[in-house]
Each structure stands twice: as structure tokens, then as C-alpha cells.
Design a protein around this motif. Sequence first.
Motif, short mmCIF file in Angstrom:
data_model
loop_
_atom_site.label_atom_id
_atom_site.label_comp_id
_atom_site.label_asym_id
_atom_site.label_seq_id
_atom_site.Cartn_x
_atom_site.Cartn_y
_atom_site.Cartn_z
N ASP A 33 107.18 -33.25 -60.87
CA ASP A 33 106.00 -33.29 -61.86
C ASP A 33 106.12 -33.93 -63.18
O ASP A 33 105.38 -33.72 -64.23
N GLY A 34 106.91 -34.97 -62.91
CA GLY A 34 107.34 -35.93 -64.18
C GLY A 34 108.30 -35.49 -65.01
O GLY A 34 108.73 -36.40 -65.58
N SER A 35 108.85 -34.35 -64.80
CA SER A 35 110.15 -34.06 -65.53
C SER A 35 111.34 -34.14 -65.00
O SER A 35 111.44 -34.31 -63.65
N GLU A 36 112.23 -34.41 -65.61
CA GLU A 36 113.68 -34.40 -64.96
C GLU A 36 114.28 -33.22 -64.37
O GLU A 36 115.13 -33.32 -63.48
N ASN A 37 113.35 -32.28 -64.78
CA ASN A 37 113.91 -30.73 -64.19
C ASN A 37 113.24 -30.62 -62.88
O ASN A 37 112.06 -30.78 -62.71
N ARG A 38 114.25 -29.94 -61.96
CA ARG A 38 113.79 -29.96 -60.52
C ARG A 38 113.91 -28.48 -60.03
O ARG A 38 114.61 -27.80 -60.60
N GLN A 39 113.24 -28.00 -58.93
CA GLN A 39 113.39 -26.66 -58.31
C GLN A 39 113.81 -26.86 -57.01
O GLN A 39 113.00 -27.87 -56.31
N LEU A 40 114.67 -26.16 -56.48
CA LEU A 40 115.10 -26.42 -55.23
C LEU A 40 115.30 -24.88 -54.43
O LEU A 40 115.69 -23.93 -55.08
N SER A 58 113.31 -38.60 -48.42
CA SER A 58 112.07 -37.96 -47.78
C SER A 58 112.07 -36.48 -48.20
O SER A 58 110.99 -35.85 -48.57
N CYS A 59 113.32 -35.78 -48.22
CA CYS A 59 113.29 -34.55 -48.65
C CYS A 59 113.27 -34.41 -50.13
O CYS A 59 112.76 -33.24 -50.81
N LEU A 60 114.02 -35.20 -50.83
CA LEU A 60 114.12 -35.19 -52.56
C LEU A 60 112.78 -35.27 -53.23
O LEU A 60 112.48 -34.58 -53.97
N SER A 61 111.95 -35.85 -52.35
CA SER A 61 110.25 -35.94 -52.91
C SER A 61 109.51 -34.69 -52.83
O SER A 61 108.71 -34.45 -53.54
N GLY A 62 110.20 -34.00 -52.00
CA GLY A 62 109.35 -32.69 -51.62
C GLY A 62 108.46 -32.68 -50.48
O GLY A 62 107.90 -31.68 -50.34
N ARG A 63 108.49 -33.62 -49.67
CA ARG A 63 107.50 -33.79 -48.70
C ARG A 63 108.11 -33.25 -47.30
O ARG A 63 107.34 -32.82 -46.53
N PHE A 64 109.28 -33.17 -46.95
CA PHE A 64 109.89 -32.60 -45.90
C PHE A 64 110.84 -31.60 -46.21
O PHE A 64 111.67 -31.72 -47.30
N GLU A 65 111.09 -30.74 -45.28
CA GLU A 65 112.28 -29.67 -45.46
C GLU A 65 113.38 -30.28 -44.82
O GLU A 65 113.32 -31.04 -43.79
N GLY A 66 114.71 -30.07 -45.52
CA GLY A 66 115.80 -30.49 -44.73
C GLY A 66 116.61 -29.58 -44.00
O GLY A 66 116.61 -28.31 -44.47
N PHE A 67 117.57 -30.02 -43.08
CA PHE A 67 118.46 -29.07 -42.62
C PHE A 67 119.79 -29.64 -42.70
O PHE A 67 119.89 -30.91 -42.41
#
Length: 291
Positions: free
Chosen positions: A158-165, A124-133
Motif C-alpha cells: 500500500d506504499g508503506s514499508e510495513n507489510r502484512q503476512l 510473485s508471492c511478495l507482491s501479494g498476487r499469488f499464494e506461496g507454498f
Amino acid sequence: SEKQAEKAVHQKKEQSKTKCRKARRRHINLVAEFNHRQRKNVWLETHIWHAKRFHMVKKWGYCLGNSPTEKSYRACYRAMTKHCLLQDLSYYCCLELKGKENELLKQLARICSIDTGLTFQEASCLSGRFEGFLNLYRADRYPEDMLGPVTFIWKPRDGSENRQLWIWVHPALKQDILRELKAIFQCSEPEEVCITEPVITSIQEDKQVEVVMRLGNKRKKEDKEGEKAVPVKKIIGDGTRDPFQSYSWIARTTGIAISDRSMEILRYRLIGPLSSSVLTETLKSASVQTV
């Protein structure tokens, strides 16, 4: 010593005579004064509002509101339970990670544990939907050498393998956590020189004050035009970041980039049942125009 004390008092009297209140309250003089007062402790964007209503304390390189000057506890409690209460958490530091998702998760798994609950890999966090703690530890040292608690948000795919955290940490923990992240990702080379403007020296400050004084003798219309021409000292960096050091690093082998986004990304916390309503009324969606 008595002569020095008399001299100091005399200088103060001279300084007070140089500018009347109207001159001190001019926008350009206010900005210069505010920047001068932020040399050691950085102000949040809501500082002026808080300074008029709170007892301020200097902590972690920031000037923060500690307790209200009047009895507003009942009003705050009422806002939290029935309406909406906003807190400025911009003093929390934001560390940004960019790179391939599998590379990020591989190294981040070394500084947290599934035994404590969530990890950076939680669906759920990896998808960007929720904030994790979660709690961070030194690499491969769990359950020893705890670094401290953090919150994190993944930018949606965004369809790319590159992510932003984005990892949000308390300013007291930032240096240790940043050092550990740079170590596990082997980010030692600065990505770019981030110092955009040199810090104005005291001699340049004196010249700037002279220019402002000359402008004060002109007519009001000329003052407004002259304000644009006078350079205003800008604060670079923040309370936890050295303005003379680079704050973006990249790993040569994996291409993972770490950036210190403290005070670049602001953070506010809304508490109360009407928080969603306030956000809905405040934030208006922009119309998407296709070319």
C-alpha cells in the motif's frame, strides 16, 4: 451402584419432561445447547450442514466431517471435473505477521531454504498476487528439524514499508511453528489482553436456564422480545487456542507483531473448472464512494 443408576435414570426422565421438543427447538435454547456442546471441540461454521450428511470425527480440537453417510463419491468427482466443489478448510490455523518488510524477510529466511524451492521472498508471492507454498524448519537448522509444510499470502503493498503476512498451518503443527516464529522475532510480550468476555460458570448457566424456563411460560410475542435480554454463552478461542491466554504478541525492539487468527479468518477451497464462474457470480464488487 444400583441406587445411583436408578437415580440417574430418574433424573433423565425428569429432565426430558421439563422441555418439550418445541421448547428445545426455540432459537435461544438451540444456541445455548450448541455452545454447551462446543466446550471441548469447536464447530466450523458449516458444521450443521456437515453433521446432517457426514460421519463426524473429533480431531485437533475441532469436530470435522470425515466421510459422507451416503454414496456421494461420484457426485463429488463429477463436481470436481465438470462443475465446482467447495471444501471448508477453516480448521487450518492462520498466523498473522505485521511489521517492516525487510525485518520480516530477514528473520523468515532463517526458517526456510531456497534449496527447497520458493521462499517468502519470491517476487510473485511478495507482491501479494499469488499464494506461496513451502516447508518450514527450525531456525538455522536446514536440512534438519523440519517443522512442516505451510501456505502463505502477503497482503499487497500500500506504499508503506510495513507489510502484512498470513501463514496457514495445519492445527497439528501450529504450536511448534508459532513457538518458532515467536522465538526468531523475539515476541514475548503480549500485545493486548484478548479475553473480551468471561466464560460463564455452571452457576450462571443454571440461572440462565431458569430465565429461559420462565420465558417459556409467556406468550409467543413476549418470547421474541425476551430473547434479546437473555445473555447467551459465547465460545472464546478455538480448538487450538487456550481461551484464557493472550493470542497476540509484539517485539519491543523491531515492532513485529504476531497474532493467532485461527477461526477468525475462514478459508474455503473451490475445486473445478467453474470455480471462477461461481466466485464471479457470488462476490459483487462494492461501489467506491469518494467524500
